[in-house]
Design a protein around this motif. Structure first.
Motif, PDB file in Angstrom:
ATOM      1  N   UNK A  66      -4.976   3.787  -6.169  1.00  0.00           N
ATOM      2  CA  UNK A  66      -5.132   2.528  -5.448  1.00  0.00           C
ATOM      3  C   UNK A  66      -4.285   2.588  -4.186  1.00  0.00           C
ATOM      4  N   UNK A  67      -4.909   2.280  -3.072  1.00  0.00           N
ATOM      5  CA  UNK A  67      -4.182   2.289  -1.798  1.00  0.00           C
ATOM      6  C   UNK A  67      -3.030   1.288  -1.865  1.00  0.00           C
ATOM      7  N   UNK A  68      -1.822   1.777  -1.572  1.00  0.00           N
ATOM      8  CA  UNK A  68      -0.644   0.914  -1.550  1.00  0.00           C
ATOM      9  C   UNK A  68      -0.191   0.645  -0.119  1.00  0.00           C
ATOM     10  N   UNK A  69      -0.430   1.618   0.756  1.00  0.00           N
ATOM     11  CA  UNK A  69      -0.004   1.455   2.144  1.00  0.00           C
ATOM     12  C   UNK A  69      -0.832   2.375   3.029  1.00  0.00           C
ATOM     13  N   UNK A  70      -1.304   1.812   4.132  1.00  0.00           N
ATOM     14  CA  UNK A  70      -2.017   2.583   5.157  1.00  0.00           C
ATOM     15  C   UNK A  70      -1.501   2.080   6.497  1.00  0.00           C
ATOM     16  N   UNK A  71      -0.700   2.907   7.158  1.00  0.00           N
ATOM     17  CA  UNK A  71      -0.043   2.474   8.389  1.00  0.00           C
ATOM     18  C   UNK A  71      -0.126   3.582   9.434  1.00  0.00           C
ATOM     19  N   UNK A  72      -1.205   3.594  10.223  1.00  0.00           N
ATOM     20  CA  UNK A  72      -1.352   4.641  11.240  1.00  0.00           C
ATOM     21  C   UNK A  72      -0.211   4.656  12.261  1.00  0.00           C
ATOM     22  N   UNK A  73       0.378   3.519  12.549  1.00  0.00           N
ATOM     23  CA  UNK A  73       1.456   3.448  13.545  1.00  0.00           C
ATOM     24  C   UNK A  73       2.678   4.245  13.109  1.00  0.00           C
ATOM     25  N   UNK A  74       2.950   4.280  11.803  1.00  0.00           N
ATOM     26  CA  UNK A  74       4.104   5.042  11.301  1.00  0.00           C
ATOM     27  C   UNK A  74       3.686   6.339  10.620  1.00  0.00           C
ATOM     28  N   UNK A  75       2.381   6.606  10.563  1.00  0.00           N
ATOM     29  CA  UNK A  75       1.895   7.850   9.961  1.00  0.00           C
ATOM     30  C   UNK A  75       2.007   7.886   8.453  1.00  0.00           C
ATOM     31  N   UNK A  76       1.944   6.725   7.796  1.00  0.00           N
ATOM     32  CA  UNK A  76       2.131   6.676   6.344  1.00  0.00           C
ATOM     33  C   UNK A  76       0.832   6.320   5.625  1.00  0.00           C
ATOM     34  N   UNK A  77       0.546   7.088   4.581  1.00  0.00           N
ATOM     35  CA  UNK A  77      -0.536   6.811   3.638  1.00  0.00           C
ATOM     36  C   UNK A  77       0.076   6.906   2.247  1.00  0.00           C
ATOM     37  N   UNK A  78      -0.081   5.858   1.441  1.00  0.00           N
ATOM     38  CA  UNK A  78       0.531   5.866   0.109  1.00  0.00           C
ATOM     39  C   UNK A  78      -0.452   5.309  -0.914  1.00  0.00           C
ATOM     40  N   UNK A  79      -0.424   5.914  -2.099  1.00  0.00           N
ATOM     41  CA  UNK A  79      -1.252   5.430  -3.203  1.00  0.00           C
ATOM     42  C   UNK A  79      -0.382   5.196  -4.438  1.00  0.00           C
ATOM     43  N   UNK A  80      -0.850   4.299  -5.282  1.00  0.00           N
ATOM     44  CA  UNK A  80      -0.310   4.136  -6.632  1.00  0.00           C
ATOM     45  C   UNK A  80      -1.315   4.787  -7.570  1.00  0.00           C
ATOM     46  N   UNK A  81      -0.818   5.512  -8.579  1.00  0.00           N
ATOM     47  CA  UNK A  81      -1.694   6.238  -9.490  1.00  0.00           C
ATOM     48  C   UNK A  81      -1.498   5.781 -10.923  1.00  0.00           C
ATOM     49  N   UNK A  82      -2.607   5.807 -11.670  1.00  0.00           N
ATOM     50  CA  UNK A  82      -2.541   5.578 -13.108  1.00  0.00           C
ATOM     51  C   UNK A  82      -3.582   6.479 -13.761  1.00  0.00           C
ATOM     52  N   UNK A  83      -3.389   6.754 -15.026  1.00  0.00           N
ATOM     53  CA  UNK A  83      -4.288   7.655 -15.742  1.00  0.00           C
ATOM     54  C   UNK A  83      -3.489   8.799 -16.332  1.00  0.00           C
TER      55      UNK A  83
END
Length: 148
Positions: A66-83
């Motif tokens: 699940x997308x937790x953070x998408x911030x092109x200005x700071x170059x960050x892509x973050x997901x939360x994972x389960x399973x």
């Protein structure tokens, strides 16, 4: 020590501009095209998908991301994972001359029963398996960016 808890950090030097690298990394559904170990990505909606991965060892890891953070200005892509894995993963991109430094951080707890059974003896092998997957991902990303 919790033998089923992992922290990973990988640095990729990518000979392409940050904006181009970010654009490829944010399209998770395209990962199987350039990252051989990402076998399948199924989008559930705009911010969630199911990923199936397999590296050198003969087992699949399946997570709902699940997308937790998408911030092109700071170059960050973050997901939360389960399973099979529960935790998070983050790309942080920074300009590096004409190229990009892509930092991948991941903190997860393993829930897949087979991996939990072999946690103590398998830990060094699981870590090498992850390194090999990340190495192949960098090669695939660079080749994909060169071809585009």
């Amino acid at each position: 020590m919790d033998w089923n808890h992992y922290r990973f950090r990988t640095l990729w030097s990518v000979p392409a501009p940050l904006a181009e690298v970010y654009a490829v990394l944010e399209r998770v559904e395209d990962y199987p095209r350039w990252w051989p170990q990402v076998r399948l990505v199924t989008r559930l909606n705009d911010s969630t998908g199911v990923l199936t991965m397999r590296s050198l060892l003969p087992y699949d890891i399946t997570v709902t991301a699940r997308e937790a953070r998408r911030d092109p200005a700071t170059g960050v892509l973050e997901i939360a994972m389960s399973g099979d894995l529960d935790g998070w993963a983050r790309w942080t991109l920074t300009a590096d001359g004409a190229g990009t430094l892509a930092r991948y951080d991941q903190v997860v707890d393993v829930h897949k029963p087979m991996l939990r059974r072999f946690a103590v003896l398998g830990r060094p092998v699981f870590r090498v398996n992850h390194r090999l997957m990340m190495r192949a991902g960098r090669r695939g990303l660079c080749a994909h960016l060169e071809a585009v």
